[in-house]
Design a protein around this motif. Structure first.
Motif, PDB file in Angstrom:
ATOM      1  N   LYS A   7     -15.169 -22.379  -5.716  1.00 39.35           N
ATOM      2  CA  LYS A   7     -15.876 -21.923  -4.051  1.00 39.35           C
ATOM      3  C   LYS A   7     -15.977 -20.004  -3.985  1.00 39.35           C
ATOM      4  O   LYS A   7     -15.306 -19.314  -4.326  1.00 39.35           O
ATOM      5  N   LEU A   8     -16.534 -20.704  -2.188  1.00 40.13           N
ATOM      6  CA  LEU A   8     -16.621 -18.907  -2.576  1.00 40.13           C
ATOM      7  C   LEU A   8     -16.096 -17.753  -2.616  1.00 40.13           C
ATOM      8  O   LEU A   8     -14.213 -17.868  -1.901  1.00 40.13           O
ATOM      9  N   SER A   9     -15.873 -16.941  -3.343  1.00 39.27           N
ATOM     10  CA  SER A   9     -15.153 -15.449  -3.674  1.00 39.27           C
ATOM     11  C   SER A   9     -15.904 -14.352  -2.634  1.00 39.27           C
ATOM     12  O   SER A   9     -16.871 -13.722  -3.127  1.00 39.27           O
ATOM     13  N   GLY A  13     -20.809 -12.241  -7.204  1.00 40.95           N
ATOM     14  CA  GLY A  13     -21.734 -11.451  -7.251  1.00 40.95           C
ATOM     15  C   GLY A  13     -22.494 -11.539  -7.318  1.00 40.95           C
ATOM     16  O   GLY A  13     -23.683 -12.311  -7.189  1.00 40.95           O
ATOM     17  N   ARG A  14     -23.850 -10.826  -8.675  1.00 42.40           N
ATOM     18  CA  ARG A  14     -25.257 -11.043  -8.496  1.00 42.40           C
ATOM     19  C   ARG A  14     -26.099 -12.328  -8.306  1.00 42.40           C
ATOM     20  O   ARG A  14     -27.099 -12.866  -7.735  1.00 42.40           O
ATOM     21  N   ASP A  18     -28.632 -13.948  -5.941  1.00 46.64           N
ATOM     22  CA  ASP A  18     -29.742 -13.929  -6.062  1.00 46.64           C
ATOM     23  C   ASP A  18     -30.529 -15.235  -5.720  1.00 46.64           C
ATOM     24  O   ASP A  18     -31.585 -15.633  -5.780  1.00 46.64           O
ATOM     25  N   MET A  19     -29.619 -16.621  -6.083  1.00 44.16           N
ATOM     26  CA  MET A  19     -29.692 -17.900  -5.652  1.00 44.16           C
ATOM     27  C   MET A  19     -29.905 -17.762  -3.879  1.00 44.16           C
ATOM     28  O   MET A  19     -31.210 -18.700  -4.068  1.00 44.16           O
ATOM     29  N   LEU A  20     -29.440 -17.388  -3.528  1.00 48.82           N
ATOM     30  CA  LEU A  20     -29.249 -17.307  -1.996  1.00 48.82           C
ATOM     31  C   LEU A  20     -30.142 -16.683  -1.451  1.00 48.82           C
ATOM     32  O   LEU A  20     -30.688 -16.983  -0.096  1.00 48.82           O
ATOM     33  N   GLN A  21     -31.004 -15.608  -1.800  1.00 45.88           N
ATOM     34  CA  GLN A  21     -32.591 -15.098  -1.843  1.00 45.88           C
ATOM     35  C   GLN A  21     -33.423 -16.039  -2.161  1.00 45.88           C
ATOM     36  O   GLN A  21     -34.924 -16.116  -1.612  1.00 45.88           O
ATOM     37  N   LYS A  22     -33.275 -17.215  -2.646  1.00 47.48           N
ATOM     38  CA  LYS A  22     -34.219 -18.286  -3.232  1.00 47.48           C
ATOM     39  C   LYS A  22     -34.176 -19.450  -1.901  1.00 47.48           C
ATOM     40  O   LYS A  22     -35.251 -20.495  -2.316  1.00 47.48           O
ATOM     41  N   LEU A  46     -20.595 -11.805   2.404  1.00 50.92           N
ATOM     42  CA  LEU A  46     -19.178 -13.063   1.380  1.00 50.92           C
ATOM     43  C   LEU A  46     -17.467 -12.521   2.133  1.00 50.92           C
ATOM     44  O   LEU A  46     -17.291 -13.813   1.950  1.00 50.92           O
ATOM     45  N   VAL A  47     -17.244 -11.469   2.421  1.00 52.41           N
ATOM     46  CA  VAL A  47     -15.973 -11.133   2.725  1.00 52.41           C
ATOM     47  C   VAL A  47     -15.613 -12.194   4.023  1.00 52.41           C
ATOM     48  O   VAL A  47     -14.392 -12.658   4.865  1.00 52.41           O
ATOM     49  N   LYS A  48     -16.733 -12.155   4.774  1.00 49.30           N
ATOM     50  CA  LYS A  48     -16.415 -12.173   6.539  1.00 49.30           C
ATOM     51  C   LYS A  48     -16.363 -13.873   6.476  1.00 49.30           C
ATOM     52  O   LYS A  48     -15.595 -14.707   6.879  1.00 49.30           O
TER      53      LYS A  48
END
Length: 168
Positions: A7-9, A13-14, A18-22, A46-48
Motif C-alpha cells: 500500500k502507498l506510504s 522512495g525513489r 522512477d516506476m511512476l515516471q515510466k 504521496l502525503v495527499k
C-alpha cells in the motif's frame, strides 16, 4: 517469483517515483497523477494520496481510494487503485479498480496477479461487488477481468462494465 502488493506510504522512495515516471500519464482511462512530477512534488503527492485513502482532504465528488504498488522479485512493476465505494457517477464512469503495468513487464501475467491482489484487498475491506470499467479496445484487460471471475454486465460505445463478486 516473489509477488508482493504494498500500500502507498508517505515514506515511499525513489523506486516508486522512477516506476511512476515510466507509466503513461493517461492510458485506457487509468490516470497516473504522478507523471511528470519532480521528486519533491512526488513526496507531497504521496502525503495527499495517503490522506485521501483515509477520506481526508477529498473533494465532495470524490471517494476514498487506496493506491498500491505491485512488486515482482523486489522490483515495482505496476500500480493499482481501489476505491472504497462508488457514487452514481462512478458507476457510470470509473468503477472500483484501476491498474497499470509498466510496458516492459506486460504480457507476463502480472496484470492478472495485480487484479487478484486488489480483489483480495477489497475482500479485506468488505467490498462484496467490484466494478471494473474497461475500454472496449483493451482486450488484454477484458480477458484479465474475466480470468478473475468477472462477468460482463453490459457494453456501451466506450467500455465493458465487468462485475466481480467478492465473497468474504
Amino acid at each position: 517469483m516473489n509477488c508482493e502488493l504494498k500500500k502507498l506510504s508517505p515514506d515511499d522512495g525513489r523506486d516508486i517515483y522512477d516506476m511512476l515516471q515510466k507509466l503513461p500519464k493517461d492510458e485506457n482511462g487509468f490516470t497516473n497523477g504522478c507523471s511528470g512530477l519532480t521528486y519533491e512534488e512526488f513526496k507531497k503527492w504521496l502525503v495527499k494520496n495517503n490522506n485521501m485513502s483515509n477520506g481526508i482532504g477529498i473533494e465532495e465528488w470524490m471517494v476514498p481510494q487506496n493506491n498500491y504498488w505491485l512488486f515482482i522479485d523486489g522490483i515495482p512493476v505496476g500500480m493499482g487503485k481501489l476505491r472504497h465505494y462508488l457514487t452514481d457517477k462512478l458507476r457510470k464512469d470509473g468503477g472500483h479498480i484501476g491498474y497499470s503495468i509498466l510496458l516492459d513487464y506486460r504480457n507476463k501475467g502480472y496484470g492478472k496477479i495485480l487484479l487478484k491482489m486488489l480483489i483480495d484487498c477489497a475482500k479485506d475491506m468488505k467490498i462484496d461487488r467490484l466494478l471494473l470499467m474497461v475500454h472496449n479496445h483493451n482486450v488484454t484487460s477484458i480477458k484479465t477481468a474475466l480470468a478473475n471471475d468477472g462477468i460482463i454486465e453490459k457494453v456501451d460505445s466506450k467500455c465493458h462494465f465487468i462485475w466481480i463478486e467478492n465473497k468474504y
